[in-house]
Design an enzyme around this catalytic site. Sequence first.
Site, PDB file in Angstrom:
ATOM      1  N   ASN A  49       0.841  -1.195   0.000  1.00  0.00           N
ATOM      2  CA  ASN A  49       0.000   0.000   0.000  1.00  0.00           C
ATOM      3  C   ASN A  49       0.878   1.246   0.000  1.00  0.00           C
ATOM      4  OD1 ASN A  49       0.619  -0.844   2.657  1.00  0.00           O
ATOM      5  ND2 ASN A  49      -1.069   0.316   3.536  1.00  0.00           N
ATOM      6  N   GLU A  62      -3.014  -4.649  -3.109  1.00  0.00           N
ATOM      7  CA  GLU A  62      -3.568  -5.591  -4.082  1.00  0.00           C
ATOM      8  C   GLU A  62      -3.630  -4.970  -5.471  1.00  0.00           C
ATOM      9  OE1 GLU A  62      -4.753  -4.645  -1.142  1.00  0.00           O
ATOM     10  OE2 GLU A  62      -6.240  -6.050  -0.357  1.00  0.00           O
TER      11      GLU A  62
HETATM   12 ZN   LIG Z   1      -8.083  -2.228  -1.518  1.00  0.00          ZN
END
Ligand SMILES: [Zn+2]
Length: 139
Positions: A49, A62
């Site tokens: 992230n 992701e």
């Molecule tokens: Zn997400």
Amino acid sequence: MKRHLRADQRELLLRTALEARDRAYAPYSRYAVGAALLSVNGALYSGCNIENAAYPVTICAERVAVFKAVSEGQREHLAIAVVTEDGGSPCGSCRQVLAEFGLDTIVILADGQGNVRLETDVRELLPNAFTPANLQKKG
Ligand SMILES: [Zn+2]
């Protein structure tokens, strides 16, 4: 079609996601996430992230992994592993992005020690998904 993941592939995904988590840029939430995506041809893509002072432009681990794969020409994925402190589940946006490239992609959720908390697939994570099939021309 149900996909099958070998034990060595699961290990590789978890190890790669754990390493990617160490590269998370999460100074605001302090919720580090690592992801690893294995394409059907064996190519591996990691993601973490990446937050931003302008919060909404933050991107999840992701989606970083999926976008890296797609930008390299890989659209068919066998599995994705996601590692968080507590084995947290992908957000709705990431579920939708995963669904775009296949409901059968296996999803492995693990905690910060690499313990698998859940192994499922995109179809189960996003029931009744809106997919490219919805936009195919009729007749
Ligand atoms: Zn997400």
